[in-house]
Scaffold this active site. Structure first.
Site, PDB file in Angstrom:
ATOM      1  N   CYS A  73       0.864  -1.171   0.000  1.00 38.01           N
ATOM      2  CA  CYS A  73       0.000   0.000   0.000  1.00 38.01           C
ATOM      3  C   CYS A  73       0.907   1.229   0.000  1.00 38.01           C
ATOM      4  O   CYS A  73       1.691   1.405   0.938  1.00 38.01           O
ATOM      5  CB  CYS A  73      -0.862  -0.041   1.260  1.00 38.01           C
ATOM      6  SG  CYS A  73      -1.913   1.401   1.502  1.00 38.01           S
ATOM      7  N   CYS A 184      -0.884   3.618  -6.674  1.00 37.15           N
ATOM      8  CA  CYS A 184      -1.721   3.028  -5.625  1.00 37.15           C
ATOM      9  C   CYS A 184      -1.988   1.603  -6.057  1.00 37.15           C
ATOM     10  O   CYS A 184      -2.275   1.347  -7.238  1.00 37.15           O
ATOM     11  CB  CYS A 184      -3.034   3.803  -5.503  1.00 37.15           C
ATOM     12  SG  CYS A 184      -4.305   2.967  -4.523  1.00 37.15           S
TER      13      CYS A 184
END
Ligand code: DGL
Length: 256
Positions: A73, A184
């Site tokens: 992440c 992302c």
């Protein structure tokens, strides 16, 4: 050698794009995936909040005996990787960062687009990477509004998702970007939609999945921790949400 699992953590489904890369390249490794789910999206939470969620998640993974942890992440890496390394000094970590360096090296127009969450784009880590590699290149930043929510609700192919992707990507391409970085881990799940929006424009879409997988391999070698290959690998899925979410994580990991 070690048959202990590799831990992979994200706010939700996004890190499964990294999980898939690791599983493809290292099929003999056991993997424990923790997709928070309850507190997703992380993109606009405070750094402090993300740090405490990440610490809780990593504690859980270490409790399962993970030999190495991938913070799959960008947002959690940006907010918490230093804190995690200091809190758990005995475990090697791999963090995620938008692939700014290869993009800046490869661009021919001198314009690179980076799409990520608000938190990632304003984090100190991203700004220092930009300062280091972005010289002479114009980096156009854009928040992927609605992207994480689309992936979390299995709406990758919905017309509203395509409209959201177009709203973010069109202005970036209008600036002349020939490379767009998906900063992302949720965004690779939108690759087909993104490709549709790009159409026949000469724009390359890149993410960090493969580079992260290579980093995992090099750490496994450095610490002599590769799986022995004698035991069948085990794949476990954990979440702070509910059982239904856990089952969705499992299905998405295997593309079913
Ligand atoms: N998948 C995450 C990332 O790579 C964060 C998404 C979110 O929870 O906002 O940044």
């Amino acid at each position: 050698m070690s048959d202990a699992p590799i831990g992979v953590y994200d706010s939700g489904f996004g890190g499964l794009s990294v999980w898939r890369e690791i599983h493809r390249a290292l099929p003999e490794e056991s993997l424990v995936y923790l997709g928070d789910g309850l507190n997703c999206p992380y993109g606009s939470l405070s750094e402090e909040r993300i740090r405490s969620l990440a610490e809780r998640a990593v504690r859980e993974l270490i409790g399962r005996g993970c030999k190495l942890i991938v913070v799959a992440c960008n947002t959690a890496t940006s907010a918490a990787i230093g804190h995690l390394r200091a809190t758990f000094p005995d475990v090697p970590f791999v963090g995620l960062e938008p692939a700014v360096k290869p993009a800046c090296e490869r661009t021919r127009t001198g314009v690179v687009g980076v799409i990520a969450t608000e938190r990632s784009l304003t984090g100190a880590k991203f700004l220092s990477t930009l300062a280091r590699y972005g010289g002479g290149v114009r980096v156009v930043k854009a928040v992927g509004r609605g992207f994480v929510e689309a992936v979390e609700s299995d709406a990758e192919d919905a017309p509203a998702t395509e409209a959201a992707v177009r709203a973010v990507l069109d202005p970036v391409m209008a600036e002349g970007a020939d490379i767009v970085v998906l900063g992302c881990t949720h965004y690779p799940f939108l690759r087909d939609t993104i490709r549709r929006v790009v159409g026949d424009r000469p724009v390359e879409i890149i993410d960090s999945g493969e580079a992260v997988e290579k980093r995992v391999e090099s750490l496994l070698d450095q610490y002599d921790m590769r799986a022995s290959g004698t035991a069948a690998p085990v794949f476990e899925f954990l979440t702070f949400a509910d059982e239904a979410y856990r089952e969705r994580l499992r299905r998405k990991a295997f593309g079913i």
